[in-house]
Design an enzyme around this catalytic site. Structure first.
Site, PDB file in Angstrom:
ATOM      1  N   ASP A  31       0.825  -1.113   0.039  1.00  0.00           N
ATOM      2  CA  ASP A  31      -0.144   0.222   0.044  1.00  0.00           C
ATOM      3  C   ASP A  31       0.983   1.195   0.091  1.00  0.00           C
ATOM      4  O   ASP A  31       1.866   1.440   0.700  1.00  0.00           O
ATOM      5  CB  ASP A  31      -0.787  -0.064   1.352  1.00  0.00           C
ATOM      6  CG  ASP A  31      -2.166   0.914   1.100  1.00  0.00           C
ATOM      7  OD1 ASP A  31      -3.200   0.554   0.865  1.00  0.00           O
ATOM      8  OD2 ASP A  31      -1.875   2.128   1.120  1.00  0.00           O
ATOM      9  N   ILE A  32       0.563   2.125  -0.944  1.00  0.00           N
ATOM     10  CA  ILE A  32       1.375   3.341  -0.866  1.00  0.00           C
ATOM     11  C   ILE A  32       1.331   4.422   0.274  1.00  0.00           C
ATOM     12  O   ILE A  32       2.140   5.142   0.353  1.00  0.00           O
ATOM     13  CB  ILE A  32       0.678   4.121  -2.157  1.00  0.00           C
ATOM     14  CG1 ILE A  32       1.833   5.226  -2.718  1.00  0.00           C
ATOM     15  CG2 ILE A  32      -0.463   4.998  -2.021  1.00  0.00           C
ATOM     16  CD1 ILE A  32       1.655   5.811  -4.024  1.00  0.00           C
ATOM     17  N   ASN A  88     -13.014  -3.335   2.303  1.00  0.00           N
ATOM     18  CA  ASN A  88     -13.886  -2.003   2.406  1.00  0.00           C
ATOM     19  C   ASN A  88     -14.979  -2.435   1.301  1.00  0.00           C
ATOM     20  O   ASN A  88     -14.521  -2.329   0.228  1.00  0.00           O
ATOM     21  CB  ASN A  88     -13.156  -0.810   2.459  1.00  0.00           C
ATOM     22  CG  ASN A  88     -12.351  -0.643   3.850  1.00  0.00           C
ATOM     23  OD1 ASN A  88     -12.827  -0.676   4.939  1.00  0.00           O
ATOM     24  ND2 ASN A  88     -11.037  -0.308   3.410  1.00  0.00           N
ATOM     25  N   VAL A  97     -10.706   3.114  -3.774  1.00  0.00           N
ATOM     26  CA  VAL A  97     -10.395   2.572  -4.885  1.00  0.00           C
ATOM     27  C   VAL A  97     -11.481   1.308  -5.332  1.00  0.00           C
ATOM     28  O   VAL A  97     -11.309   0.448  -4.642  1.00  0.00           O
ATOM     29  CB  VAL A  97      -8.993   1.729  -4.895  1.00  0.00           C
ATOM     30  CG1 VAL A  97      -8.484   1.128  -6.237  1.00  0.00           C
ATOM     31  CG2 VAL A  97      -7.861   2.874  -4.623  1.00  0.00           C
ATOM     32  N   HIS A 101     -10.286  -5.560  -3.325  1.00  0.00           N
ATOM     33  CA  HIS A 101      -9.006  -5.741  -2.574  1.00  0.00           C
ATOM     34  C   HIS A 101      -8.815  -5.952  -1.339  1.00  0.00           C
ATOM     35  O   HIS A 101      -9.931  -5.638  -0.451  1.00  0.00           O
ATOM     36  CB  HIS A 101      -8.085  -4.453  -2.888  1.00  0.00           C
ATOM     37  CG  HIS A 101      -8.403  -3.188  -2.365  1.00  0.00           C
ATOM     38  ND1 HIS A 101      -9.314  -2.689  -3.176  1.00  0.00           N
ATOM     39  CD2 HIS A 101      -8.142  -2.803  -1.268  1.00  0.00           C
ATOM     40  CE1 HIS A 101      -9.616  -1.400  -2.416  1.00  0.00           C
ATOM     41  NE2 HIS A 101      -8.859  -1.534  -1.326  1.00  0.00           N
TER      42      HIS A 101
HETATM   43  P1  5GP Z   1      -9.715   1.187   0.291  1.00  0.00           P
HETATM   44  O1  5GP Z   1     -10.077   2.478   0.886  1.00  0.00           O
HETATM   45  O2  5GP Z   1     -10.342   1.496  -1.121  1.00  0.00           O
HETATM   46  O3  5GP Z   1     -10.207  -0.202   0.735  1.00  0.00           O
HETATM   47  O4  5GP Z   1      -8.216   1.511   0.007  1.00  0.00           O
HETATM   48  C1  5GP Z   1      -7.502   1.562  -1.130  1.00  0.00           C
HETATM   49  C2  5GP Z   1      -6.117   1.603  -0.530  1.00  0.00           C
HETATM   50  O5  5GP Z   1      -5.150   1.913  -1.732  1.00  0.00           O
HETATM   51  C3  5GP Z   1      -5.467   2.811   0.255  1.00  0.00           C
HETATM   52  O6  5GP Z   1      -5.083   2.177   1.537  1.00  0.00           O
HETATM   53  C4  5GP Z   1      -4.473   3.586  -0.488  1.00  0.00           C
HETATM   54  O7  5GP Z   1      -3.463   3.813   0.436  1.00  0.00           O
HETATM   55  C5  5GP Z   1      -4.165   2.693  -1.735  1.00  0.00           C
HETATM   56  N1  5GP Z   1      -3.546   3.307  -2.918  1.00  0.00           N
HETATM   57  C6  5GP Z   1      -4.273   4.294  -3.353  1.00  0.00           C
HETATM   58  N2  5GP Z   1      -3.625   4.513  -4.623  1.00  0.00           N
HETATM   59  C7  5GP Z   1      -2.589   3.766  -4.635  1.00  0.00           C
HETATM   60  C8  5GP Z   1      -1.660   3.562  -5.517  1.00  0.00           C
HETATM   61  O8  5GP Z   1      -1.480   4.375  -6.605  1.00  0.00           O
HETATM   62  N3  5GP Z   1      -0.473   2.476  -5.189  1.00  0.00           N
HETATM   63  C9  5GP Z   1      -0.667   2.133  -4.052  1.00  0.00           C
HETATM   64  N4  5GP Z   1       0.246   0.838  -4.032  1.00  0.00           N
HETATM   65  N5  5GP Z   1      -1.623   1.998  -3.363  1.00  0.00           N
HETATM   66  C10 5GP Z   1      -2.735   2.828  -3.427  1.00  0.00           C
END
Ligand code: 5GP
Ligand code: ZN
Length: 120
Positions: A31-32, A88, A97, A101
């Site tokens: 995760d970034i 989520n 996103v 995942h």
């Molecule tokens: P969500 O809230 O949708 O479950 O989590 C999405 C996750 O994707 C977040 O923890 C966010 O930090 C991670 N994320 C968003 N954009 C990127 C990216 O471009 N690269 C990576 N490696 N992680 C990302």
């Protein structure tokens, strides 16, 4: 593949990510913006926006996603002390996103809450 999806772009190597595992159906990368010392996203190659969008034909892949999370947890040595898997789904869960995942979180004691986010 969805043209404007960040995770599809990572899967297709159009965007960089620190990939820790991949096979024919699943890719796992760091995760970034990690919420824990180990924070890996385990992602199906197939573009599925949310958990609500999975179909009967996806059930084996969803199981495999969990097996991969186990493998990655062992590889990154958080299997002994434990870890958390989070999905989520939608706005109230804070999904940002819209490509399904699993969050694999570990490497420190996690709060005794079902919440995700910076307060995990
Ligand atoms: P969500 O809230 O949708 O479950 O989590 C999405 C996750 O994707 C977040 O923890 C966010 O930090 C991670 N994320 C968003 N954009 C990127 C990216 O471009 N690269 C990576 N490696 N992680 C990302
Ligand atoms: Zn996608």
């Amino acid at each position: 593949m969805s043209a404007d999806c960040i995770f599809c772009k990572i899967i297709n190597r159009e965007l960089d990510a620190d990939i820790v595992y991949e096979d024919e159906t699943v890719v796992a990368f760091k995760d970034i913006n990690p919420a824990a010392p180990v924070h890996i996203l385990v992602v199906p190659r197939k573009h599925i926006p949310t958990l609500l969008d999975i179909e009967k034909e996806d059930e084996a892949m969803i199981g495999h996603l969990h097996s991969v999370a186990n493998e990655v947890a062992k590889k990154l040595k958080i299997d002994d002390k434990g870890f958390r898997l989070v999905i989520n789904c939608g706005a109230d869960a804070g999904q940002i996103v819209f490509h399904l995942h699993l969050h694999l979180l570990g490497g420190r004691p996690l709060l005794q809450t079902i919440a995700k986010g910076r307060g995990v």
